[in-house]
Scaffold this active site. Structure first.
Site, PDB file in Angstrom:
ATOM      1  N   GLY A  10      -3.449   1.379  -5.401  1.00 38.35           N
ATOM      2  CA  GLY A  10      -3.455   1.738  -3.983  1.00 38.35           C
ATOM      3  C   GLY A  10      -4.624   2.661  -3.681  1.00 38.35           C
ATOM      4  O   GLY A  10      -5.396   3.034  -4.585  1.00 38.35           O
ATOM      5  N   ASP A  34       7.118  -2.454 -10.844  1.00 44.30           N
ATOM      6  CA  ASP A  34       7.796  -2.368  -9.544  1.00 44.30           C
ATOM      7  C   ASP A  34       8.792  -1.218  -9.643  1.00 44.30           C
ATOM      8  O   ASP A  34       9.777  -1.302 -10.387  1.00 44.30           O
ATOM      9  CB  ASP A  34       8.505  -3.706  -9.277  1.00 44.30           C
ATOM     10  CG  ASP A  34       9.305  -3.677  -7.977  1.00 44.30           C
ATOM     11  OD1 ASP A  34       9.367  -2.630  -7.311  1.00 44.30           O
ATOM     12  OD2 ASP A  34       9.880  -4.741  -7.645  1.00 44.30           O
ATOM     13  N   VAL A  35       8.557  -0.147  -8.894  1.00 47.66           N
ATOM     14  CA  VAL A  35       9.419   1.036  -9.047  1.00 47.66           C
ATOM     15  C   VAL A  35      10.851   0.773  -8.581  1.00 47.66           C
ATOM     16  O   VAL A  35      11.772   1.520  -8.926  1.00 47.66           O
ATOM     17  CB  VAL A  35       8.837   2.290  -8.337  1.00 47.66           C
ATOM     18  CG1 VAL A  35       7.520   2.712  -8.961  1.00 47.66           C
ATOM     19  CG2 VAL A  35       8.719   2.092  -6.833  1.00 47.66           C
ATOM     20  N   ALA A  58       4.416   3.269  -3.110  1.00 44.90           N
ATOM     21  CA  ALA A  58       5.353   3.330  -1.975  1.00 44.90           C
ATOM     22  C   ALA A  58       5.102   2.133  -1.080  1.00 44.90           C
ATOM     23  O   ALA A  58       4.011   1.554  -1.103  1.00 44.90           O
ATOM     24  CB  ALA A  58       5.138   4.615  -1.173  1.00 44.90           C
ATOM     25  N   TYR A 123      10.382   4.572   7.818  1.00 44.68           N
ATOM     26  CA  TYR A 123       9.443   4.989   6.768  1.00 44.68           C
ATOM     27  C   TYR A 123       9.649   6.471   6.440  1.00 44.68           C
ATOM     28  O   TYR A 123       9.808   6.845   5.266  1.00 44.68           O
ATOM     29  CB  TYR A 123       8.008   4.722   7.222  1.00 44.68           C
ATOM     30  CG  TYR A 123       6.952   5.318   6.319  1.00 44.68           C
ATOM     31  CD1 TYR A 123       6.693   4.760   5.068  1.00 44.68           C
ATOM     32  CD2 TYR A 123       6.202   6.431   6.712  1.00 44.68           C
ATOM     33  CE1 TYR A 123       5.719   5.318   4.235  1.00 44.68           C
ATOM     34  CE2 TYR A 123       5.230   6.981   5.892  1.00 44.68           C
ATOM     35  CZ  TYR A 123       4.997   6.422   4.650  1.00 44.68           C
ATOM     36  OH  TYR A 123       4.035   6.970   3.819  1.00 44.68           O
TER      37      TYR A 123
HETATM   38  N1  NAP Z   1      -1.621   6.256   4.015  1.00 43.93           N
HETATM   39  C1  NAP Z   1      -1.262   7.374   4.618  1.00 43.93           C
HETATM   40  O1  NAP Z   1      -1.728   7.715   5.707  1.00 43.93           O
HETATM   41  C2  NAP Z   1      -0.255   8.290   3.966  1.00 43.93           C
HETATM   42  C3  NAP Z   1       0.134   9.446   4.649  1.00 43.93           C
HETATM   43  C4  NAP Z   1       1.054  10.303   4.028  1.00 43.93           C
HETATM   44  C5  NAP Z   1       1.573   9.992   2.780  1.00 43.93           C
HETATM   45  N2  NAP Z   1       1.180   8.844   2.161  1.00 43.93           N
HETATM   46  C6  NAP Z   1       1.761   8.554   0.840  1.00 43.93           C
HETATM   47  O2  NAP Z   1       0.694   8.522  -0.095  1.00 43.93           O
HETATM   48  C7  NAP Z   1       1.042   7.667  -1.200  1.00 43.93           C
HETATM   49  C8  NAP Z   1      -0.124   6.733  -1.476  1.00 43.93           C
HETATM   50  O3  NAP Z   1      -0.306   5.886  -0.350  1.00 43.93           O
HETATM   51  P1  NAP Z   1      -1.685   5.156  -0.054  1.00 43.93           P
HETATM   52  O4  NAP Z   1      -2.224   5.736   1.201  1.00 43.93           O
HETATM   53  O5  NAP Z   1      -2.518   5.115  -1.277  1.00 43.93           O
HETATM   54  O6  NAP Z   1      -1.131   3.695   0.325  1.00 43.93           O
HETATM   55  P2  NAP Z   1      -1.350   2.299  -0.384  1.00 43.93           P
HETATM   56  O7  NAP Z   1      -2.801   2.027  -0.504  1.00 43.93           O
HETATM   57  O8  NAP Z   1      -0.481   1.347   0.371  1.00 43.93           O
HETATM   58  O9  NAP Z   1      -0.780   2.528  -1.846  1.00 43.93           O
HETATM   59  C9  NAP Z   1       0.556   2.356  -2.174  1.00 43.93           C
HETATM   60  C10 NAP Z   1       0.631   1.564  -3.456  1.00 43.93           C
HETATM   61  O10 NAP Z   1       2.000   1.408  -3.798  1.00 43.93           O
HETATM   62  C11 NAP Z   1       2.180   0.076  -4.203  1.00 43.93           C
HETATM   63  N3  NAP Z   1       3.573  -0.344  -4.076  1.00 43.93           N
HETATM   64  C12 NAP Z   1       4.227  -0.882  -3.020  1.00 43.93           C
HETATM   65  N4  NAP Z   1       5.485  -1.187  -3.363  1.00 43.93           N
HETATM   66  C13 NAP Z   1       5.623  -0.844  -4.667  1.00 43.93           C
HETATM   67  C14 NAP Z   1       6.674  -0.948  -5.600  1.00 43.93           C
HETATM   68  N5  NAP Z   1       7.859  -1.492  -5.253  1.00 43.93           N
HETATM   69  N6  NAP Z   1       6.470  -0.510  -6.860  1.00 43.93           N
HETATM   70  C15 NAP Z   1       5.280   0.018  -7.220  1.00 43.93           C
HETATM   71  N7  NAP Z   1       4.247   0.136  -6.409  1.00 43.93           N
HETATM   72  C16 NAP Z   1       4.419  -0.291  -5.131  1.00 43.93           C
HETATM   73  C17 NAP Z   1       1.268  -0.732  -3.327  1.00 43.93           C
HETATM   74  O11 NAP Z   1       1.004  -2.003  -3.903  1.00 43.93           O
HETATM   75  P3  NAP Z   1       0.850  -3.312  -2.975  1.00 43.93           P
HETATM   76  O12 NAP Z   1      -0.114  -2.943  -1.875  1.00 43.93           O
HETATM   77  O13 NAP Z   1       0.327  -4.333  -3.936  1.00 43.93           O
HETATM   78  O14 NAP Z   1       2.212  -3.617  -2.466  1.00 43.93           O
HETATM   79  C18 NAP Z   1       0.028   0.153  -3.326  1.00 43.93           C
HETATM   80  O15 NAP Z   1      -0.782  -0.112  -4.447  1.00 43.93           O
HETATM   81  C19 NAP Z   1       2.342   6.966  -0.768  1.00 43.93           C
HETATM   82  O16 NAP Z   1       3.415   7.609  -1.412  1.00 43.93           O
HETATM   83  C20 NAP Z   1       2.434   7.197   0.729  1.00 43.93           C
HETATM   84  O17 NAP Z   1       3.760   7.212   1.185  1.00 43.93           O
HETATM   85  C21 NAP Z   1       0.264   7.987   2.712  1.00 43.93           C
END
Ligand code: NAP
Length: 280
Positions: A10, A34-35, A58, A123
């Site tokens: 991610g 897959d978590v 996530a 979410y």
């Molecule tokens: N993006 C934001 O603005 C934001 C803001 C606040 C907090 N966060 C938090 O920051 C963290 C990282 O998010 P990010 O921005 O890097 O988003 P991201 O690019 O969507 O990364 C999330 C990763 O989790 C993977 N994932 C989804 N379902 C999963 C599962 N069942 N088991 C294992 N992995 C899984 C996704 O894989 P696939 O894409 O292949 O499904 C993706 O690689 C997350 O915890 C998110 O809630 C993000």
């Protein structure tokens, strides 16, 4: 230190994998772990024996979560339960990445770690459910408005649309702090290596709105910021399925009071990212 990273391909996971170089890193993509699959998580923990699991995996599709709450809770809440159980089996700790969307955004001052969450969206509720799985020895990092080179994010979307000459309307009544994956990953590394438990707000400095951020990045790209016009969230057509907090600025109070140097103002990393995206 052996570190298992979930969601490692991610946007944040990729940079986490980079910043932990020098440690023994096990980078687990969604495909490889897959978590939501408890057996798979326990097996991965047993096979890798991590000192820490950095849990960045996530389901981050905020509107998708609103339409499929079971999947949101299965991944974000129960998935975190599985990760914590896996870590405990091998005596490891967890660093869980959470979100500003745990707040309702009705406040008028930056949220500190001791403010009561009240998520508006599925979410936000599912990520808060994940927070509740953590124990006193674990770390929770709440962040906001994540931007980086990888994956889909606001900076990339606006830049692409502006470069293709599209007129843009962007909401001007949601306030938050953009946070850049490299900076965030660096702080997570520090908290994990220093074994600091507890809840931390971690964002780049400088509250803004999506509209102001869009104008700024369009100008940095040498395009006309007047091509970006403000609208209110209520004017979005069609409205988005998931409500967003209107004010989700996070005061990085626990870091500040703990004497940990805060992340930079967002302007410098924004400029770097725009340059990199233009060059790619
Ligand atoms: N993006 C934001 O603005 C934001 C803001 C606040 C907090 N966060 C938090 O920051 C963290 C990282 O998010 P990010 O921005 O890097 O988003 P991201 O690019 O969507 O990364 C999330 C990763 O989790 C993977 N994932 C989804 N379902 C999963 C599962 N069942 N088991 C294992 N992995 C899984 C996704 O894989 P696939 O894409 O292949 O499904 C993706 O690689 C997350 O915890 C998110 O809630 C993000």
């Amino acid at each position: 230190m052996r570190v298992l990273i979930t969601g490692a391909t991610g946007a944040l996971g990729h940079d986490l994998t980079m910043v932990f170089a020098g440690h023994d890193v096990v980078a687990a993509s969604h495909e490889s772990l897959d978590v939501a699959d408890r057996d798979a998580v326990l097996q991965a923990a047993g096979a890798t024996m991590p000192d820490a699991i950095v849990h960045a995996g996530a389901w981050t599709n905020v509107d998708g979560c609103e339409l499929d709450p079971d999947h949101a809770f299965r991944v974000n809440a129960l998935g975190t339960r599985n990760v914590v159980e896996g870590a405990r089996l091998v005596g490891g700790r967890v660093c869980y990445v959470s979100t500003d969307y745990v707040f309702d955004g009705l406040g008028n001052r930056p949220y500190v770690e001791w403010d009561a969450p009240n998520p508006l969206s599925v979410y936000g509720r599912s990520k808060l459910g994940g927070e509740h799985e953590l124990g006193p020895e674990d770390t929770i990092v709440r962040t906001s408005w994540v931007c980086g080179r990888r994956g889909k994010n606001f900076v990339k979307t606006i830049l692409e649309r502006a470069r293709s000459g599209q007129a843009l309307t962007v909401v001007d009544d949601q306030h938050g702090c953009p946070t850049f994956t490299e900076d965030l990953a660096g702080m997570i590394r520090r908290l994990v290596v220093e074994r600091r438990p507890g809840l931390f707000h971690v964002t780049n400095h400088g509250p803004t709105t999506w509209f102001a951020l869009a104008r700024e990045l369009v100008a940095l790209a040498g395009l006309d910021p007047e091509g970006v016009q403000p609208i209110s969230t209520a004017e979005l057509n069609p409205p988005r399925p998931a409500p967003r907090p209107l004010f989700s600025v996070l005061d990085n109070a626990a870091l500040r009071m703990g004497g940990v140097p805060l992340l930079d103002d967002y302007h410098a990393p924004l400029e770097r990212l725009v340059k990199e995206l233009l060059a790619s």
